[in-house]
Design a protein around this motif. Structure first.
Motif, PDB file in Angstrom:
ATOM      1  N   MET A   1      -3.553   2.252  -2.237  1.00 50.22           N
ATOM      2  CA  MET A   1      -3.332   3.056  -1.044  1.00 50.22           C
ATOM      3  C   MET A   1      -1.939   3.723  -1.307  1.00 50.22           C
ATOM      4  O   MET A   1      -1.101   3.258  -1.908  1.00 50.22           O
ATOM      5  CB  MET A   1      -3.377   2.544   0.316  1.00 50.22           C
ATOM      6  N   PRO A   2      -1.736   5.226  -1.237  1.00 54.91           N
ATOM      7  CA  PRO A   2      -0.415   5.800  -1.301  1.00 54.91           C
ATOM      8  C   PRO A   2       0.482   5.345  -0.327  1.00 54.91           C
ATOM      9  O   PRO A   2       0.162   5.101   0.777  1.00 54.91           O
ATOM     10  CB  PRO A   2      -0.736   7.426  -1.148  1.00 54.91           C
ATOM     11  N   SER A   3       1.746   5.254  -0.726  1.00 49.04           N
ATOM     12  CA  SER A   3       2.942   4.835   0.274  1.00 49.04           C
ATOM     13  C   SER A   3       3.288   6.106   1.086  1.00 49.04           C
ATOM     14  O   SER A   3       3.284   5.882   2.424  1.00 49.04           O
ATOM     15  CB  SER A   3       3.872   4.209  -0.448  1.00 49.04           C
ATOM     16  N   HIS A   4       3.106   7.173   0.608  1.00 48.03           N
ATOM     17  CA  HIS A   4       3.195   8.496   1.487  1.00 48.03           C
ATOM     18  C   HIS A   4       2.069   8.786   2.058  1.00 48.03           C
ATOM     19  O   HIS A   4       0.956   8.692   1.266  1.00 48.03           O
ATOM     20  CB  HIS A   4       3.860   9.651   0.673  1.00 48.03           C
ATOM     21  N   ASP A  98      13.241   3.653   8.397  1.00 48.24           N
ATOM     22  CA  ASP A  98      12.282   2.976   7.638  1.00 48.24           C
ATOM     23  C   ASP A  98      11.098   3.811   7.208  1.00 48.24           C
ATOM     24  O   ASP A  98      10.406   3.382   6.326  1.00 48.24           O
ATOM     25  CB  ASP A  98      11.839   1.785   8.519  1.00 48.24           C
ATOM     26  N   ALA A  99      10.994   5.056   8.066  1.00 48.10           N
ATOM     27  CA  ALA A  99       9.783   6.088   7.574  1.00 48.10           C
ATOM     28  C   ALA A  99      10.012   7.280   8.102  1.00 48.10           C
ATOM     29  O   ALA A  99      10.974   7.541   8.997  1.00 48.10           O
ATOM     30  CB  ALA A  99       8.375   5.365   7.979  1.00 48.10           C
ATOM     31  N   SER A 117      12.177  11.155  -1.358  1.00 54.11           N
ATOM     32  CA  SER A 117      12.524  10.118  -0.234  1.00 54.11           C
ATOM     33  C   SER A 117      12.311   8.721  -1.010  1.00 54.11           C
ATOM     34  O   SER A 117      11.034   8.443  -1.692  1.00 54.11           O
ATOM     35  CB  SER A 117      11.513  10.390   0.749  1.00 54.11           C
ATOM     36  N   LYS A 118      13.198   7.846  -0.349  1.00 57.95           N
ATOM     37  CA  LYS A 118      12.821   6.551  -0.962  1.00 57.95           C
ATOM     38  C   LYS A 118      12.057   5.721   0.331  1.00 57.95           C
ATOM     39  O   LYS A 118      11.949   4.610   0.012  1.00 57.95           O
ATOM     40  CB  LYS A 118      14.382   5.901  -1.193  1.00 57.95           C
ATOM     41  N   ILE A 119      11.791   6.514   1.380  1.00 65.02           N
ATOM     42  CA  ILE A 119      11.346   5.679   2.562  1.00 65.02           C
ATOM     43  C   ILE A 119       9.787   6.682   2.596  1.00 65.02           C
ATOM     44  O   ILE A 119       9.905   7.685   2.309  1.00 65.02           O
ATOM     45  CB  ILE A 119      11.983   5.746   3.711  1.00 65.02           C
ATOM     46  N   PRO A 120       8.775   5.952   3.284  1.00 66.76           N
ATOM     47  CA  PRO A 120       7.669   6.622   3.291  1.00 66.76           C
ATOM     48  C   PRO A 120       7.562   8.226   4.058  1.00 66.76           C
ATOM     49  O   PRO A 120       8.211   7.939   5.308  1.00 66.76           O
ATOM     50  CB  PRO A 120       6.499   5.712   3.983  1.00 66.76           C
ATOM     51  N   LEU A 296       1.181   4.051  10.615  1.00 63.51           N
ATOM     52  CA  LEU A 296       2.663   3.654  10.735  1.00 63.51           C
ATOM     53  C   LEU A 296       2.658   2.252  10.266  1.00 63.51           C
ATOM     54  O   LEU A 296       3.560   1.890   9.595  1.00 63.51           O
ATOM     55  CB  LEU A 296       3.331   3.815  11.991  1.00 63.51           C
ATOM     56  N   ALA A 297       1.855   1.408  10.608  1.00 66.36           N
ATOM     57  CA  ALA A 297       1.739   0.088  10.244  1.00 66.36           C
ATOM     58  C   ALA A 297       1.662  -0.159   8.673  1.00 66.36           C
ATOM     59  O   ALA A 297       2.239  -0.981   8.056  1.00 66.36           O
ATOM     60  CB  ALA A 297       0.620  -0.841  11.095  1.00 66.36           C
ATOM     61  N   ILE A 298       0.678   0.814   8.451  1.00 61.96           N
ATOM     62  CA  ILE A 298       0.485   0.618   6.649  1.00 61.96           C
ATOM     63  C   ILE A 298       1.709   1.286   6.008  1.00 61.96           C
ATOM     64  O   ILE A 298       1.986   0.755   4.998  1.00 61.96           O
ATOM     65  CB  ILE A 298      -0.783   1.553   6.661  1.00 61.96           C
ATOM     66  N   ALA A 299       2.229   2.507   6.501  1.00 61.51           N
ATOM     67  CA  ALA A 299       3.266   2.816   5.826  1.00 61.51           C
ATOM     68  C   ALA A 299       4.412   2.041   5.621  1.00 61.51           C
ATOM     69  O   ALA A 299       5.183   2.003   4.518  1.00 61.51           O
ATOM     70  CB  ALA A 299       3.796   4.331   6.595  1.00 61.51           C
ATOM     71  N   MET A 300       4.824   1.309   6.846  1.00 57.34           N
ATOM     72  CA  MET A 300       5.748   0.490   6.985  1.00 57.34           C
ATOM     73  C   MET A 300       5.351  -0.997   6.330  1.00 57.34           C
ATOM     74  O   MET A 300       6.389  -2.037   6.717  1.00 57.34           O
ATOM     75  CB  MET A 300       6.624   0.211   8.146  1.00 57.34           C
ATOM     76  N   GLU A 301       4.173  -1.156   6.026  1.00 58.89           N
ATOM     77  CA  GLU A 301       3.936  -2.439   5.283  1.00 58.89           C
ATOM     78  C   GLU A 301       3.787  -3.470   6.472  1.00 58.89           C
ATOM     79  O   GLU A 301       4.225  -4.699   5.743  1.00 58.89           O
ATOM     80  CB  GLU A 301       4.487  -2.698   3.981  1.00 58.89           C
ATOM     81  N   ALA A 302       3.461  -3.161   7.436  1.00 61.93           N
ATOM     82  CA  ALA A 302       3.427  -4.390   8.562  1.00 61.93           C
ATOM     83  C   ALA A 302       1.904  -4.858   8.619  1.00 61.93           C
ATOM     84  O   ALA A 302       1.891  -6.064   9.205  1.00 61.93           O
ATOM     85  CB  ALA A 302       3.791  -3.826   9.918  1.00 61.93           C
ATOM     86  N   VAL A 303       1.007  -4.393   7.989  1.00 59.89           N
ATOM     87  CA  VAL A 303      -0.270  -5.124   7.901  1.00 59.89           C
ATOM     88  C   VAL A 303      -0.750  -4.915   6.525  1.00 59.89           C
ATOM     89  O   VAL A 303      -0.316  -4.367   5.451  1.00 59.89           O
ATOM     90  CB  VAL A 303      -1.264  -4.152   8.770  1.00 59.89           C
TER      91      VAL A 303
END
Lengths: 303, 303, 303
Positions: A1-4, A98-99, A117-120, A296-303
């Motif tokens: 899955m793309p990070s952006h 963080d995003a 960008s270094k963040i999503p 948001l959860a996916i982008a910030m890798e919380a899930v």
């Protein structure tokens, strides 16, 4: 899955399914159940053009997940835009948050921002370009309130310029939806887009009368017809009137029809329709919250 | 108790007393003591006209109680107002937040919003209509810094158009206050309002000279006299000057007199008065925080 | 240490060292490590002129430390400024928050605010006056990326009006830095300031050519040359071009040179420089977060 999250076209149908199936667990949180999933995380919202509903929906999603938000500010966005390149702003904000949720009037702005960008980056609309989180919430609404497989949908309004419907139609073509396109002749969907949809697997038909199909569809997706598209105001009045959804029109609708609209509406749907069994546009706006929570959860890798 | 907070007239004196007595427990939290009473709750602030003090006071109240806030934004409010009916906005925001604080230029807007809202509406001022949270903080200030029972109060300024004083005078009439109304003849309180106050139990007298009563009242409540009310600027200057509170004027005041003002002040109270024992207008602005804490807690059923 | 943070001149070199040494412990928090140091604390940001980067940097600092923020709002600031004296606003906000970050176009505004405030004031720039948090983050960047002791620095740009560089040069003089001032002749540093710097311990030289010193300095600090300073646009073009940092120019630089800029940049630094080993201006903007964390923690007595 793309990070952006830039465009629906970056996602395969399988990836879309993974996201949609994840949204459901966020519904209780969107309804008020406490969560600390993104506690300690900071989201920056950069809206270079106003889109209040989208901004507040993201902010709600972030805050109900226990996270925090910094906002560029509507007035400040214009002065920042004047004084600094987007690339520089993205790099500075990347030092804070963080995003980033980005809304920008220029097509391609989100993709460009992602390169620096270094963040999503989550694209919340870039001009005539993409608005993937709107499409995902539309898909989720159909999944929850109707059925994505075997779907018969009529899409009404400005199909020539409407970014929302292009993106939605593309995504629905991945589900092989049967789509009827309804628009005044000045605002029909461009041939290149239709060709592309068919190639992806959609069944496409066209009409200029809602009455023709209202008894035959599961979903009626209504969008605004903008006055500015018509050189002659009288012509606009005639057209707008004939694409207005009323209780009368719905008499021949299926029992399980649902009516959707990305909001804000002006006159396209009469307020008397609000209290019918068909109206789902306010539910649709609610689903924007759990959908954005999942993203948001996916982008910030919380899930 | 009503779930929405729209007008002082929706509250009985008993209900007002219940609220006021509850405020005291929030004072330590307003002074910095930590609380998580509204943790996990989300408040939406919708200010369709600016009222910075009111907005920040609500935001402070919410955040010090551990809750979160989403704000429509001053600039965005105007564009939302153009693009969508208030009823639709209220229903969309009702999908995001747990309560709404609404400020609107149109009289009756808050009542109308409440009809469409599934979450509590707190009226933060609707045009020439009501502003109940200001009245409650005025009452609380009097209760804390003076005495609500047996109160002798002089109310100074624009008593014709001033929303704040109409609402305050009404509430004070429930406490059978002895009120002296002081205003230039162009800005006297309308007869219908005075009749109503007397019917509720108030003792009303009128004068155009502050000197007449300054030695005889517990509270001097000062409001702005707006230049716009006078067709002739020279006339305004004369009037404004004669309703200016100075140290000199206060020489004949009672020791326990307190001076109140809803702020912002322009010239009505000379800054030399700030350091006298009488000044309570900054304390009054502080009391806005615990009062709004109590109202938020009541609206969101946390107490 | 003063409870307000108004001007670099209020701090001794020892006090500056104490602050700078404290910043390092905040770096991991600025990079995302969770903290509750300022949990329960409320910061008010009052920006009477826009300075988005500074505001967002403070907001990021506060929120990553677990604290909350209330913001006056860019649009509202102008209406508050019209309706109320700064002294009154400060006293009202002092009833809401635990500290105030103030940006104001009027020189001396922060000092005046501090006189009326019962809570700490942090000056985020007051007109042609001071901007101490920018100077502290500049010092910290030099400490982290180069070396404050025995420093050889070239400062480029508008040295006549530039508030940032005056404040930085003063602070560096406390460290006995060897400074080369580089500016067009219209924008040289005023003699009184130079005299003062020398008295504090700085070694000062001047040139109008960057090439003269680029091989001999540890830090190249670049600032904007504002078009408005030149009555003749052609004159501006000529000057601006000759103070533009390019990869070409950097061929004779020391290996350990670092380039700083307070941002936003316009054309002073070519974007091709961004990927060289010398660029540190984005790191510099990052360091603004831990520096402001330390200042907030000190002001609110949390450390």
């Amino acid at each position: 899955m793309p990070s952006h999250i830039i465009s629906m076209r970056d996602f395969s149908r399988d990836e879309i399914d993974v996201i949609l199936n994840r949204v459901k667990e966020f519904e209780p949180i969107a309804r008020g159940k406490r969560s600390a999933l993104l506690s300690g995380k900071l989201l920056a919202t950069l809206f270079y053009e106003p889109s209040t509903r989208t901004r507040l929906s993201f902010e709600t999603a972030m805050k109900r997940l226990g996270g925090e938000v910094i906002d560029l500010g509507a007035l400040e966005a214009s002065s920042v835009a004047k004084g600094e390149t987007l690339a520089d702003t993205i790099r500075v904000i990347g030092n804070y948050a963080d995003a980033i949720v980005l809304r920008h009037p220029r097509e391609g702005a989100a993709r460009m921002a992602a390169e620096y960008s270094k963040i999503p980056i989550i694209n919340a609309g870039d001009g005539a370009g993409h608005h993937p989180t709107q499409t995902l919430l539309d898909l989720y609404t159909i999944m929850r309130e109707s059925n994505l497989s075997g779907l018969k949908i009529a899409i009404v309004g400005d199909l020539k310029y409407g970014r929302t419907v292009h993106s939605l139609a593309y995504a629905l073509s991945l589900y092989h939806a049967d789509m009827t396109l309804i628009s005044p002749k000045q605002l029909v969907m461009p041939d290149t887009i239709k060709k592309d949809l068919k190639k992806q697997g959609a069944v496409i038909s066209e009409t200029s009368n809602i009455e023709d199909v209202i008894g035959d569809v599961d979903v009626l997706y209504v969008t605004r017809i903008q006055k500015e598209r018509f050189p002659d105001p009288a012509e606009y009045q005639k057209v707008a009137g004939s694409y207005r959804i009323t209780e009368e029109l719905l008499k021949s609708a299926r029992d399980n029809l649902i009516i959707m609209h990305p909001l804000p509406r002006v006159d396209e749907i009469d307020t008397s329709v609000d209290r019918t069994r068909y109206a789902r546009y306010f539910e649709q706006s609610f689903y924007g919250v759990p959908v954005r929570m999942a993203l948001l959860a996916i982008a910030m890798e919380a899930v």
